[in-house]
Design a protein around this motif. Structure first.
Motif, mmCIF file in Angstrom:
data_model
loop_
_atom_site.group_PDB
_atom_site.id
_atom_site.type_symbol
_atom_site.label_atom_id
_atom_site.label_comp_id
_atom_site.label_asym_id
_atom_site.label_seq_id
_atom_site.Cartn_x
_atom_site.Cartn_y
_atom_site.Cartn_z
ATOM 1 N N MET A 174 71.302 14.345 27.503
ATOM 2 C CA MET A 174 71.608 15.750 27.344
ATOM 3 C C MET A 174 71.680 16.399 28.717
ATOM 4 N N ALA A 175 72.884 16.447 29.205
ATOM 5 C CA ALA A 175 73.137 16.923 30.561
ATOM 6 C C ALA A 175 72.672 18.363 30.787
ATOM 7 N N VAL A 176 72.726 19.195 29.763
ATOM 8 C CA VAL A 176 72.329 20.592 29.931
ATOM 9 C C VAL A 176 70.876 20.687 30.387
ATOM 10 N N LEU A 177 70.017 19.792 29.903
ATOM 11 C CA LEU A 177 68.613 19.815 30.327
ATOM 12 C C LEU A 177 68.489 19.617 31.826
ATOM 13 N N ARG A 178 69.341 18.766 32.389
ATOM 14 C CA ARG A 178 69.279 18.506 33.831
ATOM 15 C C ARG A 178 69.956 19.599 34.646
ATOM 16 N N GLU A 179 70.880 20.318 34.051
ATOM 17 C CA GLU A 179 71.597 21.375 34.766
ATOM 18 C C GLU A 179 70.803 22.670 34.841
ATOM 19 N N CYS A 180 69.981 22.934 33.854
ATOM 20 C CA CYS A 180 69.183 24.165 33.849
ATOM 21 C C CYS A 180 67.926 23.974 34.685
ATOM 22 N N TRP A 181 67.338 25.077 35.080
ATOM 23 C CA TRP A 181 66.120 25.050 35.894
ATOM 24 C C TRP A 181 64.930 25.679 35.192
ATOM 25 N N VAL A 182 65.209 26.602 34.266
ATOM 26 C CA VAL A 182 64.152 27.378 33.632
ATOM 27 C C VAL A 182 64.300 27.286 32.119
ATOM 28 N N LEU A 183 63.175 27.072 31.441
ATOM 29 C CA LEU A 183 63.158 27.138 29.984
ATOM 30 C C LEU A 183 62.264 28.285 29.580
ATOM 31 N N THR A 184 62.497 28.817 28.398
ATOM 32 C CA THR A 184 61.606 29.819 27.836
ATOM 33 C C THR A 184 60.791 29.125 26.769
ATOM 34 N N LEU A 185 59.492 29.036 26.995
ATOM 35 C CA LEU A 185 58.572 28.353 26.100
ATOM 36 C C LEU A 185 57.944 29.372 25.167
ATOM 37 N N ALA A 186 57.970 29.092 23.856
ATOM 38 C CA ALA A 186 57.360 29.969 22.855
ATOM 39 C C ALA A 186 56.151 29.261 22.272
ATOM 40 N N THR A 187 55.008 29.942 22.335
ATOM 41 C CA THR A 187 53.753 29.379 21.834
ATOM 42 C C THR A 187 53.107 30.355 20.863
ATOM 43 N N THR A 188 52.224 29.816 20.019
ATOM 44 C CA THR A 188 51.392 30.638 19.143
ATOM 45 C C THR A 188 50.051 29.934 18.996
ATOM 46 N N VAL A 189 49.120 30.626 18.440
ATOM 47 C CA VAL A 189 47.850 30.008 18.066
ATOM 48 C C VAL A 189 47.522 30.463 16.660
ATOM 49 N N PRO A 190 46.830 29.620 15.892
ATOM 50 C CA PRO A 190 46.453 30.026 14.540
ATOM 51 C C PRO A 190 45.670 31.331 14.566
ATOM 52 N N GLY A 191 46.013 32.209 13.651
ATOM 53 C CA GLY A 191 45.317 33.483 13.557
ATOM 54 C C GLY A 191 45.967 34.601 14.354
ATOM 55 N N GLU A 192 46.888 34.284 15.261
ATOM 56 C CA GLU A 192 47.613 35.316 15.997
ATOM 57 C C GLU A 192 48.927 35.577 15.296
ATOM 58 N N ALA A 193 49.255 36.828 15.120
ATOM 59 C CA ALA A 193 50.450 37.175 14.371
ATOM 60 C C ALA A 193 51.736 36.959 15.162
ATOM 61 N N ALA A 194 51.688 37.151 16.455
ATOM 62 C CA ALA A 194 52.927 37.146 17.232
ATOM 63 C C ALA A 194 53.008 35.951 18.177
ATOM 64 N N PRO A 195 54.201 35.337 18.277
ATOM 65 C CA PRO A 195 54.388 34.280 19.274
ATOM 66 C C PRO A 195 54.461 34.882 20.676
ATOM 67 N N TYR A 196 54.310 34.049 21.663
ATOM 68 C CA TYR A 196 54.361 34.469 23.064
ATOM 69 C C TYR A 196 55.409 33.607 23.775
ATOM 70 N N ALA A 197 56.285 34.222 24.541
ATOM 71 C CA ALA A 197 57.335 33.491 25.257
ATOM 72 C C ALA A 197 57.156 33.683 26.759
ATOM 73 N N THR A 198 57.371 32.601 27.507
ATOM 74 C CA THR A 198 57.253 32.675 28.961
ATOM 75 C C THR A 198 58.287 31.771 29.617
ATOM 76 N N PRO A 199 58.896 32.206 30.725
ATOM 77 C CA PRO A 199 59.829 31.341 31.444
ATOM 78 C C PRO A 199 59.068 30.398 32.374
ATOM 79 N N LEU A 200 59.534 29.147 32.440
ATOM 80 C CA LEU A 200 58.884 28.128 33.271
ATOM 81 C C LEU A 200 59.921 27.231 33.927
ATOM 82 N N PHE A 201 59.713 26.906 35.202
ATOM 83 C CA PHE A 201 60.515 25.872 35.849
ATOM 84 C C PHE A 201 60.082 24.525 35.283
ATOM 85 N N TYR A 202 61.010 23.582 35.200
ATOM 86 C CA TYR A 202 60.677 22.275 34.629
ATOM 87 C C TYR A 202 61.504 21.169 35.290
#
Length: 158
Positions: A1-29
């Motif tokens: 998947m060439a797009v993975l190698r072409e991009c530099w930043v992903l937006t990661l979405a996380t949650t934890v049990p009991g929290e109503a809203a997900p959290y998104a953060t940009p990260l270099f990878y």
């Protein structure tokens, strides 16, 4: 998947049990190929005391992510949506550290043994590519085996 190698930043979405809203953060990878049948691994650095770091804890943690190549032309739009599992990597994950620093050499000071930053690996279990260059709204999906778990060792051999 060439797009993975072409991009530099992903937006990661996380949650934890009991929290109503997900959290998104940009990260270099950086991308590390998976083993036979496994999805690729995206290596990123972060601090465990951030919101997403607390969500990831000691993992494995199920997450979603997105990345895209910026363009002003909708006909050139390309991007990937991902799902997978994240685990923190031990300081002995030399190959993962080398892959990350090869792509982001400026991060070397952040990844010293005494630093607060640590490396994480997102093993992709599902991916959907959107590539308008192949036709407006063109999509292709992949599924990969979930990481193998052994109660005595983490599932990411990087």
């Amino acid at each position: 998947m060439a797009v993975l190698r072409e991009c530099w930043v992903l937006t990661l979405a996380t949650t934890v049990p009991g929290e109503a809203a997900p959290y998104a953060t940009p990260l270099f990878y950086a991308v590390v190929p998976g083993e036979q049948g496994d999805g690729p691994r995206l290596i990123f650095a972060s601090r465990p005391d951030t919101t997403h770091g607390r969500h990831l804890a000691e993992g494995p943690t199920t997450v979603a992510a997105g990345l895209y190549l910026e363009t002003e032309s909708i006909a050139e739009l390309r991007g990937v949506q991902l799902r997978g599992e994240v685990v923190p990597l031990p300081p002995t994950a030399v190959a993962a550290r080398a892959a990350y620093l090869e792509r982001h050499p400026g991060a070397a000071a952040l990844l010293r043994p005494d630093a607060r930053e640590r490396l994480y690996a997102l093993t992709v279990t599902w991916a959907k590519l959107t590539d308008n260059r192949l036709g407006f709204g063109y999509k292709h999906e992949w599924s990969f085996a979930a990481p193998t778990r052994d109660e005595h060792r983490p599932p990411v051999p990087v």
